[in-house]
Design a protein around this motif. Structure first.
Motif, PDB file in Angstrom:
ATOM      1  N   THR A   4       0.839  -1.199   0.000  1.00  0.00           N
ATOM      2  CA  THR A   4       0.000   0.000   0.000  1.00  0.00           C
ATOM      3  C   THR A   4       0.870   1.242   0.000  1.00  0.00           C
ATOM      4  N   GLN A   5       0.302   2.312  -0.535  1.00  0.00           N
ATOM      5  CA  GLN A   5       0.958   3.602  -0.462  1.00  0.00           C
ATOM      6  C   GLN A   5       0.509   4.254   0.836  1.00  0.00           C
ATOM      7  N   VAL A   6       1.482   4.647   1.662  1.00  0.00           N
ATOM      8  CA  VAL A   6       1.145   5.183   2.972  1.00  0.00           C
ATOM      9  C   VAL A   6       1.573   6.632   3.074  1.00  0.00           C
ATOM     10  N   MET A  13      13.146  -5.255   5.636  1.00  0.00           N
ATOM     11  CA  MET A  13      12.432  -4.646   4.508  1.00  0.00           C
ATOM     12  C   MET A  13      12.410  -3.123   4.655  1.00  0.00           C
ATOM     13  N   GLY A  14      12.179  -2.653   5.874  1.00  0.00           N
ATOM     14  CA  GLY A  14      12.157  -1.210   6.137  1.00  0.00           C
ATOM     15  C   GLY A  14      13.497  -0.560   5.830  1.00  0.00           C
ATOM     16  N   ILE A  15      14.585  -1.219   6.236  1.00  0.00           N
ATOM     17  CA  ILE A  15      15.929  -0.701   5.972  1.00  0.00           C
ATOM     18  C   ILE A  15      16.185  -0.628   4.472  1.00  0.00           C
ATOM     19  N   LYS A  16      15.782  -1.671   3.763  1.00  0.00           N
ATOM     20  CA  LYS A  16      15.987  -1.707   2.315  1.00  0.00           C
ATOM     21  C   LYS A  16      15.219  -0.584   1.628  1.00  0.00           C
ATOM     22  N   VAL A  17      13.963  -0.397   2.029  1.00  0.00           N
ATOM     23  CA  VAL A  17      13.140   0.675   1.444  1.00  0.00           C
ATOM     24  C   VAL A  17      13.761   2.038   1.755  1.00  0.00           C
ATOM     25  N   LEU A  18      14.258   2.201   2.991  1.00  0.00           N
ATOM     26  CA  LEU A  18      14.847   3.472   3.415  1.00  0.00           C
ATOM     27  C   LEU A  18      16.108   3.780   2.617  1.00  0.00           C
ATOM     28  N   GLN A  19      16.942   2.766   2.389  1.00  0.00           N
ATOM     29  CA  GLN A  19      18.184   2.957   1.640  1.00  0.00           C
ATOM     30  C   GLN A  19      17.928   3.296   0.185  1.00  0.00           C
ATOM     31  N   GLN A  20      16.843   2.762  -0.362  1.00  0.00           N
ATOM     32  CA  GLN A  20      16.532   2.991  -1.772  1.00  0.00           C
ATOM     33  C   GLN A  20      15.567   4.151  -1.976  1.00  0.00           C
ATOM     34  N   SER A  21      15.150   4.758  -0.887  1.00  0.00           N
ATOM     35  CA  SER A  21      14.132   5.808  -0.982  1.00  0.00           C
ATOM     36  C   SER A  21      14.664   7.024  -1.726  1.00  0.00           C
ATOM     37  N   LYS A  22      13.803   7.574  -2.573  1.00  0.00           N
ATOM     38  CA  LYS A  22      14.141   8.776  -3.324  1.00  0.00           C
ATOM     39  C   LYS A  22      13.213   9.931  -2.970  1.00  0.00           C
ATOM     40  N   GLY A  23      12.230   9.653  -2.152  1.00  0.00           N
ATOM     41  CA  GLY A  23      11.285  10.694  -1.781  1.00  0.00           C
ATOM     42  C   GLY A  23      10.668  10.421  -0.425  1.00  0.00           C
ATOM     43  N   GLN A  24       9.861  11.374   0.009  1.00  0.00           N
ATOM     44  CA  GLN A  24       9.241  11.283   1.327  1.00  0.00           C
ATOM     45  C   GLN A  24       8.307  10.088   1.443  1.00  0.00           C
ATOM     46  N   GLN A  83       8.437   7.082   0.131  1.00  0.00           N
ATOM     47  CA  GLN A  83       9.122   5.822   0.401  1.00  0.00           C
ATOM     48  C   GLN A  83       9.682   5.774   1.817  1.00  0.00           C
ATOM     49  N   LYS A  84      10.129   6.921   2.314  1.00  0.00           N
ATOM     50  CA  LYS A  84      10.625   6.967   3.694  1.00  0.00           C
ATOM     51  C   LYS A  84       9.490   6.662   4.672  1.00  0.00           C
ATOM     52  N   GLU A  85       8.308   7.181   4.363  1.00  0.00           N
ATOM     53  CA  GLU A  85       7.152   6.920   5.219  1.00  0.00           C
ATOM     54  C   GLU A  85       6.769   5.444   5.175  1.00  0.00           C
ATOM     55  N   GLU A  86       6.885   4.829   4.003  1.00  0.00           N
ATOM     56  CA  GLU A  86       6.620   3.394   3.887  1.00  0.00           C
ATOM     57  C   GLU A  86       7.595   2.606   4.752  1.00  0.00           C
ATOM     58  N   ALA A  87       8.859   3.040   4.750  1.00  0.00           N
ATOM     59  CA  ALA A  87       9.876   2.361   5.557  1.00  0.00           C
ATOM     60  C   ALA A  87       9.518   2.433   7.037  1.00  0.00           C
ATOM     61  N   TYR A  88       9.049   3.600   7.482  1.00  0.00           N
ATOM     62  CA  TYR A  88       8.732   3.755   8.902  1.00  0.00           C
ATOM     63  C   TYR A  88       7.450   3.017   9.291  1.00  0.00           C
ATOM     64  N   LEU A  89       6.558   2.802   8.348  1.00  0.00           N
ATOM     65  CA  LEU A  89       5.398   1.969   8.656  1.00  0.00           C
ATOM     66  C   LEU A  89       5.849   0.531   8.901  1.00  0.00           C
ATOM     67  N   LEU A  90       6.809   0.075   8.107  1.00  0.00           N
ATOM     68  CA  LEU A  90       7.368  -1.271   8.313  1.00  0.00           C
ATOM     69  C   LEU A  90       8.085  -1.351   9.659  1.00  0.00           C
ATOM     70  N   LEU A 120      11.621  11.320  18.751  1.00  0.00           N
ATOM     71  CA  LEU A 120      12.502  12.330  19.334  1.00  0.00           C
ATOM     72  C   LEU A 120      12.771  13.463  18.350  1.00  0.00           C
ATOM     73  N   PHE A 121      13.114  13.111  17.104  1.00  0.00           N
ATOM     74  CA  PHE A 121      13.519  14.117  16.130  1.00  0.00           C
ATOM     75  C   PHE A 121      12.355  14.678  15.321  1.00  0.00           C
ATOM     76  N   GLY A 122      11.182  14.085  15.478  1.00  0.00           N
ATOM     77  CA  GLY A 122      10.013  14.638  14.805  1.00  0.00           C
ATOM     78  C   GLY A 122       9.891  14.256  13.354  1.00  0.00           C
ATOM     79  N   ASN A 123      10.346  13.057  12.992  1.00  0.00           N
ATOM     80  CA  ASN A 123      10.183  12.602  11.607  1.00  0.00           C
ATOM     81  C   ASN A 123       8.702  12.519  11.245  1.00  0.00           C
ATOM     82  N   PHE A 124       8.341  13.073  10.101  1.00  0.00           N
ATOM     83  CA  PHE A 124       6.967  13.056   9.582  1.00  0.00           C
ATOM     84  C   PHE A 124       5.984  13.717  10.549  1.00  0.00           C
ATOM     85  N   GLY A 125       6.459  14.695  11.311  1.00  0.00           N
ATOM     86  CA  GLY A 125       5.580  15.403  12.235  1.00  0.00           C
ATOM     87  C   GLY A 125       5.143  14.568  13.422  1.00  0.00           C
ATOM     88  N   MET A 126       5.956  13.544  13.765  1.00  0.00           N
ATOM     89  CA  MET A 126       5.572  12.622  14.844  1.00  0.00           C
ATOM     90  C   MET A 126       6.219  12.961  16.196  1.00  0.00           C
TER      91      MET A 126
END
Length: 651
Positions: free
Chosen positions: A37-39, A112-123, A125-132, A153-159
């Motif tokens: 899914t697209q998250v 899977m999350g690490i792989k998506v994060l390493q290959q991410s080119k935009g926000q 995909q990074k959000e998909e990685a953090y859902l994983l 702690l750092f507020g990624n994605f407004g969290m």
């Protein structure tokens, strides 16, 4: 229940040991994992409360069923005796297998999350990685929990949620997480969400370092170097910084290749900068186009791509040799260096140190820092030639002037061991510190900047503050600037000036002239400390004498003019005002008005004989008639007078 409280509770629950999971739930989660899914950031937030509801109800049911099962088993034991032991043994085996499968699934989701994060080119995909990561964390994966705690702690994605992050870090610390120990030390050192306690912070850092936290080791190195809540000890600082520098240098050595200059669109696509995604196919396309037009740099970079290998240019030493040779034939330093690497490591050609030395020397003569480093390394290690530490030092030093990281590292090694130079702990530490500051964590400068630009002040402050704790002087200044603006909400307002003063002081010790002036300002006005003109004058003097800072000269001149914290000296005030104007063009106009006011008041004193009369002339003293800010009043009159003169002149 409110989403915020749900989020906090789920993050507390994540640290609890995983209970028995039913086979049906396992199958359900397996199906969920297989659905792509697209998250968005909102979906991540919505997912966490959903997990909480599942886990909370699951825990209640499990406790109840475990109690009933226990009673049932006790009855069976009395009835069936030994036969029941076999049943329990089989059930325990099934439970352990289910737990293992559950843990394995969490590990797979994290990977899977690490792989998506390493290959991410935009926000996205990074959000998909953090859902994983969120799903893996719910399954008890400690590394995924660390990722989620960092996001909070750092507020990624407004969290950003400091309270929830601390609760999760504390849970992880009990499990032995060195990253959690480091985070808790950082929060304690600033009093962010926790009690301000430097002693406690030091304990956390020590445990984190013992567990292998590179960040904790770097922070301890900086603390022992600067004597922050510990006795200053260069040798201890050296040992910590060397551990981190060894790690960084190993990373650079493994990724050895021809560095990238800022010259072409192909290079931007190759490394992914200035808003362009990394795209090897586009990079190769532009390089080939430029090479066809005769660009030696483009030829060299095509050689680099084939030397290292990627999706567009599979690793091929022969092709790399071809393009490096084409570039070298045009006298290109990068091409010459590339040929030197091929001969040095024996890639596509037999190892030939003599040839490598020849090409490195040619590239070094053209000022290419990596070739200078390679020459230094050959003389340092005796690779194919005699060891010569003086020549090694020469070439390492030349390369270090261009910021070549491995050259700086080996210079530090030489000073730390006294190899070829007189041993100097302080010099070695400063060099190691420079290498350490090239670590991947420096990327937070960029995310902190964009967070600030987007108005997310708290997220920006936390990121800058962590870098400041690691000893980055620029981050110390940036953190202090944000704190004194009082726009952040993660610290009480009354704590912001004292913390900002502490950070300005750390930056000033590292040679920041502006920070030194700020310390003077804080003591002059009484921000975060008691008003102290004498201390303010001392800091202004340091900034003026050591760094030739125009603002410090101006401020010091004003203090000499009025005798604030120092003996009144009009002649010295005049000289300092003049020096400020000569040092910086920006100071010219303020100095002009300051001198006009000074000369005007000096003239009035001479005419009225202020220094020769007693109390009956007190009414003529500016402090008594106009007030303590009479000098500003006089400057205003002068400005008004000049405006009137200009208008009359034009008329």
């Amino acid at each position: 229940m409110k989403p915020l409280s749900l989020l906090i509770e789920i993050l507390i629950i994540l640290g609890v040991t995983i209970k028995t999971i039913r086979a049906e739930k396992h199958n359900k989660r397996q199906k969920e994992r297989n659905v792509t899914t697209q998250v968005s950031a909102n979906e991540i937030k919505q997912y966490l409360p959903h997990i909480l509801e599942q886990r909370t109800s699951s825990n209640v049911i499990n406790k109840r069923e475990n109690l009933l099962e226990k009673q049932k088993n006790q009855r069976k034991i009395r009835i069936k005796g030994i036969q029941n032991k076999d049943i329990l043994r089989n059930k325990n085996h099934l439970q352990k297998q289910a737990e293992k499968n559950f843990t394995d699934e969490g590990d797979q989701l994290f990977k899977m999350g690490i792989k998506v994060l390493q290959q991410s080119k935009g926000q996205k995909q990074k959000e998909e990685a953090y859902l994983l990561f969120a799903k893996a964390a719910d399954m008890g994966n400690l590394k995924a929990m660390e990722k989620m705690a960092d996001a909070l702690l750092f507020g990624n994605f407004g969290m950003q949620n400091i309270t929830a992050a601390i609760q999760l870090y504390e849970s992880l610390a009990k499990e032995g997480s060195c990253k959690a120990q480091n985070a808790l030390g950082f929060l304690s050192s600033y009093g962010i969400g926790m009690e301000y306690d430097q002693a406690k912070a030091l304990i956390y850092y020590t445990f984190g370092s013992a567990g292998g936290s590179i960040m904790s080791q770097m922070i301890l190195g900086y603390r022992y170097l600067s004597g922050i809540n510990v006795l200053q000890n260069c040798e201890v600082a050296l040992s910590y910084y060397k551990k981190v520098a060894d790690h960084i240098a190993d990373t650079f050595e493994k990724s050895e290749g021809v560095p990238v200059e800022k010259v072409s669109l192909g290079q931007l696509h190759l490394i992914g900068r200035k808003g362009l995604d990394q795209d090897y196919h586009k990079a190769l396309h532009y390089f080939l186009k430029a090479a066809k037009a005769g660009s030696a740099n483009a030829m060299a970079f095509i050689g680099k791509m084939y030397l290292e290998g990627n999706a567009a240019a599979p690793q091929n030493n022969a092709t790399a040799f071809k393009y490096f040779s084409m570039a070298a034939s045009k006298g290109n330093a990068i091409g010459l260096h590339g040929l030197g690497l091929l001969y040095f490591y024996g890639k596509g050609v037999p190892v030939n140190y003599a040839e490598a030395l020849k090409y490195f020397q040619k590239a070094a003569e053209k000022g290419w820092p990596d070739a200078q480093f390679q020459l230094g390394f050959m003389y340092y290690s005796g690779s194919g030639i005699w060891k010569d530490y003086k020549l090694a030092f020469k070439y390492f030093y030349l390369a270090s002037q261009s910021g070549q990281p491995l050259a700086i590292y080996y210079l530090a090694e030489m000073y730390a061991t006294g190899t070829g130079v007189v041993r100097s702990c302080r010099t070695a530490v400063e060099l190691y510190k420079g290498v350490c500051e090239l670590g991947h964590w420096a990327e937070k400068f960029l995310t902190a900047y964009f967070a600030y630009k987007d108005g997310d002040i708290d997220s920006s402050l936390v990121q800058y503050a962590l870098l400041a704790e690691m000893g980055y002087e620029v981050a110390q200044s940036n953190s202090a600037f944000i704190l004194e603006s009082k726009k952040a909400n993660i610290l009480e307002k009354e704590k912001m000036y004292p913390m900002a003063l502490l950070l300005w002081n750390r930056a000033a010790i590292q040679g920041n002239a502006f920070a030194r002036v700020k310390i003077g300002d804080y003591h002059y006005y009484g921000y975060g400390t008691k008003k102290d003109y004498q201390t303010a004058a001392t800091h202004y003097s340091i900034a003026a004498d050591k760094y030739h800072n125009a603002q410090a000269m101006f401020n010091l001149a004003y203090m000499y003019e009025h005798g604030l914290g120092i003996a009144k000296d009009i002649h010295l005030a005049r000289r300092l005002y003049d020096m400020a104007a000569q040092t910086s063009p920006d100071a010219y106009i303020p100095v002009f008005f300051a001198l006009m006011k000074l000369e005007t008041m000096h003239l009035l004193r001479d005419i009225l004989f202020f220094n020769q009369f007693t109390m009956r002339w007190n009414w003529l003293k500016p402090d008594n008639t106009v007030g303590p800010h009479w000098d500003l009043f006089v400057i205003g009159l002068i400005v008004a007078g000049l405006i009137l003169l200009l208008r009359n002149h034009r008329g």
